[in-house]
Design a protein around this motif. Structure first.
Motif, PDB file in Angstrom:
ATOM      1  N   ARG A 246       0.846  -1.204   0.000  1.00  0.00           N
ATOM      2  CA  ARG A 246       0.000   0.000   0.000  1.00  0.00           C
ATOM      3  C   ARG A 246       0.875   1.245   0.000  1.00  0.00           C
ATOM      4  NH1 ARG A 246      -4.390   0.194   4.641  1.00  0.00           N
ATOM      5  NH2 ARG A 246      -5.302  -1.457   3.358  1.00  0.00           N
ATOM      6  N   SER A 247       1.926   1.234   0.815  1.00  0.00           N
ATOM      7  CA  SER A 247       2.858   2.369   0.880  1.00  0.00           C
ATOM      8  C   SER A 247       3.623   2.528  -0.437  1.00  0.00           C
ATOM      9  CB  SER A 247       3.848   2.177   2.031  1.00  0.00           C
ATOM     10  OG  SER A 247       3.192   2.117   3.268  1.00  0.00           O
ATOM     11  N   PHE A 248       4.000   1.397  -1.025  1.00  0.00           N
ATOM     12  CA  PHE A 248       4.725   1.409  -2.296  1.00  0.00           C
ATOM     13  C   PHE A 248       3.887   2.076  -3.385  1.00  0.00           C
ATOM     14  CE2 PHE A 248       6.226  -1.368  -6.038  1.00  0.00           C
ATOM     15  CZ  PHE A 248       7.255  -0.499  -6.359  1.00  0.00           C
ATOM     16  N   TYR A 249       2.620   1.684  -3.472  1.00  0.00           N
ATOM     17  CA  TYR A 249       1.737   2.263  -4.491  1.00  0.00           C
ATOM     18  C   TYR A 249       1.397   3.721  -4.175  1.00  0.00           C
ATOM     19  CZ  TYR A 249       0.851  -1.449  -7.816  1.00  0.00           C
ATOM     20  OH  TYR A 249       0.994  -2.345  -8.843  1.00  0.00           O
ATOM     21  N   LYS A 250       1.301   4.051  -2.910  1.00  0.00           N
ATOM     22  CA  LYS A 250       1.058   5.442  -2.529  1.00  0.00           C
ATOM     23  C   LYS A 250       2.216   6.322  -2.992  1.00  0.00           C
ATOM     24  CE  LYS A 250      -0.046   8.293   1.518  1.00  0.00           C
ATOM     25  NZ  LYS A 250      -0.232   8.296   3.004  1.00  0.00           N
ATOM     26  N   PHE A 251       3.433   5.803  -2.841  1.00  0.00           N
ATOM     27  CA  PHE A 251       4.618   6.519  -3.317  1.00  0.00           C
ATOM     28  C   PHE A 251       4.588   6.661  -4.833  1.00  0.00           C
ATOM     29  CE2 PHE A 251       8.773   5.777  -5.350  1.00  0.00           C
ATOM     30  CZ  PHE A 251       9.422   6.958  -5.024  1.00  0.00           C
ATOM     31  N   MET A 252       4.236   5.582  -5.531  1.00  0.00           N
ATOM     32  CA  MET A 252       4.219   5.641  -7.001  1.00  0.00           C
ATOM     33  C   MET A 252       3.135   6.582  -7.515  1.00  0.00           C
ATOM     34  SD  MET A 252       5.159   1.839  -8.439  1.00  0.00           S
ATOM     35  CE  MET A 252       3.840   0.952  -7.591  1.00  0.00           C
ATOM     36  N   MET A 253       2.023   6.701  -6.790  1.00  0.00           N
ATOM     37  CA  MET A 253       1.001   7.676  -7.166  1.00  0.00           C
ATOM     38  C   MET A 253       1.534   9.096  -6.999  1.00  0.00           C
ATOM     39  SD  MET A 253      -2.593   6.131  -5.681  1.00  0.00           S
ATOM     40  CE  MET A 253      -3.507   7.567  -6.266  1.00  0.00           C
ATOM     41  N   ARG A 254       2.278   9.320  -5.927  1.00  0.00           N
ATOM     42  CA  ARG A 254       2.866  10.641  -5.697  1.00  0.00           C
ATOM     43  C   ARG A 254       3.836  11.011  -6.805  1.00  0.00           C
ATOM     44  NH1 ARG A 254       7.291  12.183  -1.108  1.00  0.00           N
ATOM     45  NH2 ARG A 254       8.628  11.450  -2.801  1.00  0.00           N
ATOM     46  N   GLU A 255       4.556  10.006  -7.295  1.00  0.00           N
ATOM     47  CA  GLU A 255       5.538  10.221  -8.362  1.00  0.00           C
ATOM     48  C   GLU A 255       4.911  10.130  -9.748  1.00  0.00           C
ATOM     49  OE1 GLU A 255       8.919  10.960  -7.715  1.00  0.00           O
ATOM     50  OE2 GLU A 255       8.007  11.221  -5.721  1.00  0.00           O
ATOM     51  N   GLU A 256       3.590   9.917  -9.787  1.00  0.00           N
ATOM     52  CA  GLU A 256       2.833   9.810 -11.043  1.00  0.00           C
ATOM     53  C   GLU A 256       3.319   8.662 -11.925  1.00  0.00           C
ATOM     54  OE1 GLU A 256       2.877  13.647 -12.902  1.00  0.00           O
ATOM     55  OE2 GLU A 256       1.540  14.532 -11.400  1.00  0.00           O
ATOM     56  N   ILE A 257       3.717   7.576 -11.253  1.00  0.00           N
ATOM     57  CA  ILE A 257       4.115   6.358 -11.975  1.00  0.00           C
ATOM     58  C   ILE A 257       2.883   5.514 -12.258  1.00  0.00           C
ATOM     59  CG2 ILE A 257       5.489   4.233 -11.841  1.00  0.00           C
ATOM     60  CD1 ILE A 257       7.398   5.777  -9.949  1.00  0.00           C
ATOM     61  N   VAL A 258       1.950   5.520 -11.295  1.00  0.00           N
ATOM     62  CA  VAL A 258       0.678   4.808 -11.456  1.00  0.00           C
ATOM     63  C   VAL A 258      -0.471   5.774 -11.189  1.00  0.00           C
ATOM     64  CG1 VAL A 258       1.674   2.578 -10.782  1.00  0.00           C
ATOM     65  CG2 VAL A 258       0.589   4.036  -9.045  1.00  0.00           C
ATOM     66  N   ALA A 259      -1.667   5.407 -11.678  1.00  0.00           N
ATOM     67  CA  ALA A 259      -2.831   6.275 -11.501  1.00  0.00           C
ATOM     68  C   ALA A 259      -3.653   5.907 -10.277  1.00  0.00           C
ATOM     69  CB  ALA A 259      -3.705   6.222 -12.749  1.00  0.00           C
ATOM     70  N   GLU A 260      -3.629   4.611  -9.880  1.00  0.00           N
ATOM     71  CA  GLU A 260      -4.448   4.151  -8.761  1.00  0.00           C
ATOM     72  C   GLU A 260      -3.641   3.247  -7.832  1.00  0.00           C
ATOM     73  OE1 GLU A 260      -7.835   2.204 -10.372  1.00  0.00           O
ATOM     74  OE2 GLU A 260      -8.784   4.048 -11.089  1.00  0.00           O
ATOM     75  N   ASN A 261      -4.142   3.122  -6.622  1.00  0.00           N
ATOM     76  CA  ASN A 261      -3.526   2.246  -5.630  1.00  0.00           C
ATOM     77  C   ASN A 261      -4.433   1.032  -5.425  1.00  0.00           C
ATOM     78  OD1 ASN A 261      -2.433   0.951  -3.403  1.00  0.00           O
ATOM     79  ND2 ASN A 261      -2.087   2.828  -2.237  1.00  0.00           N
ATOM     80  N   PRO A 262      -4.092  -0.123  -6.024  1.00  0.00           N
ATOM     81  CA  PRO A 262      -4.968  -1.299  -5.912  1.00  0.00           C
ATOM     82  C   PRO A 262      -5.048  -1.866  -4.502  1.00  0.00           C
ATOM     83  CG  PRO A 262      -2.884  -1.881  -6.944  1.00  0.00           C
ATOM     84  CD  PRO A 262      -2.892  -0.390  -6.828  1.00  0.00           C
ATOM     85  N   PHE A 263      -4.121  -1.459  -3.625  1.00  0.00           N
ATOM     86  CA  PHE A 263      -4.129  -1.959  -2.247  1.00  0.00           C
ATOM     87  C   PHE A 263      -4.847  -1.001  -1.283  1.00  0.00           C
ATOM     88  CE2 PHE A 263      -0.768  -4.434  -4.141  1.00  0.00           C
ATOM     89  CZ  PHE A 263      -0.885  -5.661  -3.522  1.00  0.00           C
ATOM     90  N   ALA A 264      -5.339   0.134  -1.812  1.00  0.00           N
ATOM     91  CA  ALA A 264      -5.955   1.136  -0.953  1.00  0.00           C
ATOM     92  C   ALA A 264      -7.212   0.607  -0.271  1.00  0.00           C
ATOM     93  CB  ALA A 264      -6.286   2.386  -1.763  1.00  0.00           C
ATOM     94  N   LEU A 265      -7.975  -0.207  -0.978  1.00  0.00           N
ATOM     95  CA  LEU A 265      -9.238  -0.708  -0.431  1.00  0.00           C
ATOM     96  C   LEU A 265      -9.124  -2.119   0.140  1.00  0.00           C
ATOM     97  CD1 LEU A 265     -11.710   0.592  -3.171  1.00  0.00           C
ATOM     98  CD2 LEU A 265     -11.192   1.608  -0.948  1.00  0.00           C
TER      99      LEU A 265
END
Length: 298
Positions: free
Chosen positions: A79-98
């Motif tokens: 979840r933290s990894f994807y949150k970081f990638m969203m901040r860096e605009e590497i990904v659009a969504e965080n699949p682990f957020a929910l």
């Protein structure tokens, strides 16, 4: 070849979050495990991972009979990894957020009774350099309640024998001072005087870490756990005892003997008192046992 997003995340953990190298190792292992899962499932890149994929990954983890604590840690990491990638605009969504974190089992920390500790200390062989080192490690861990990883980070300049303290480099780069009890002080001084230089100079190694292995290199947490596990096996037939119980025993024995919880929190290096409060459950259980066994009308 390392994933570039993972490399950027590691750099973020090191520079911005000031995470310890052990935390970074765990994050790296967990993310690499997910990358392997992606490869097995034919998922091309991190950008196309969906909520369904995250749920399937958790299912695979449960199939491995991992504890709820381990699954929760891996989920939180991703979840933290994807949150970081969203901040860096590497990904659009965080699949682990929910993805809901599994509720951790409320397990009371197991501690050693004084009789068990006495057996452990009396089983030590102090006639060899390695024996003196092992004695110093054991005495120090029980006297201070520090983590095994913190024990390995101690350097010679961190010890002040005149003040009876050690500077401990804790989680998240948070330093604290730990008092050095009389038994631990004697054991550490004997190790430094009679054993450390013997082990240190055997291979012409130069570094300032307090505890060294037989090659003269700094001891690793894995090495310390291996040493302690061996000592425990030789001293007792109870296979349920493990090295981290020294930290549990330190906290429990302090509280049982009247130490206030805020002091124990500081000594353990807990950022939240809720982490320390679990030991009050242990002591209440111990008090109940003593009461039931001792009171005429219990």
């Amino acid at each position: 070849m390392e994933n570039p997003s993972l490399l950027s995340f590691i750099e973020y953990l090191q520079i911005e979050k000031n995470c310890s190298r052990y935390t970074i190792e765990h994050y790296t292992q967990d993310i690499n495990e997910f990358l392997l899962f992606m490869s097995e499932q034919g998922i091309k890149n991190l950008q196309v991972v969906e909520y369904f994929d995250a749920r399937l990954f958790l299912t695979k983890l449960y199939e491995k009979n991992l504890s709820k604590r381990s699954v929760a840690r891996k989920t939180s990491c991703l979840r933290s990894f994807y949150k970081f990638m969203m901040r860096e605009e590497i990904v659009a969504e965080n699949p682990f957020a929910l993805v809901s974190l599994p509720k951790k089992d409320q397990m009371l920390p197991r501690f050693m009774y004084e009789e068990e500790l006495n057996k452990l200390f009396s089983s030590l062989d102090k006639d060899t350099p390695l024996g003196l080192r092992d004695s110093a490690i054991l005495e120090l861990l029980y006297a201070t309640g520090i983590r095994v990883s913190e024990c390995c980070e101690i350097k010679m300049q961190d010890i002040d024998f005149s003040m009876g303290t050690i500077l401990i480099h804790g989680k998240g780069k948070k330093d604290r001072y730990a008092p050095l009890g009389g038994f631990a002080k004697d054991a550490v001084q004997s190790y430094i005087k009679e054993a450390r230089e013997v082990l240190h100079k055997a291979r012409n190694k130069t570094h300032s870490y307090l505890f060294v292995n037989f090659r003269g290199d700094p001891l690793t947490p894995r090495g310390v756990r291996y040493i302690l596990s061996g000592l425990i096996k030789r001293a007792t037939t109870d296979g349920s005892l493990h090295p981290h119980m020294l930290r549990h025993s330190f906290a429990t024995h302090l509280l049982n003997n009247g130490a206030d919880i805020r002091t124990v929190q500081e000594l353990l290096g807990h950022s939240k008192i809720s982490s320390t409060q679990i030991y009050t459950h242990v002591t209440k259980d111990q008090l109940r046992k003593v009461y039931n066994a001792s009171h005429p009308r219990a």
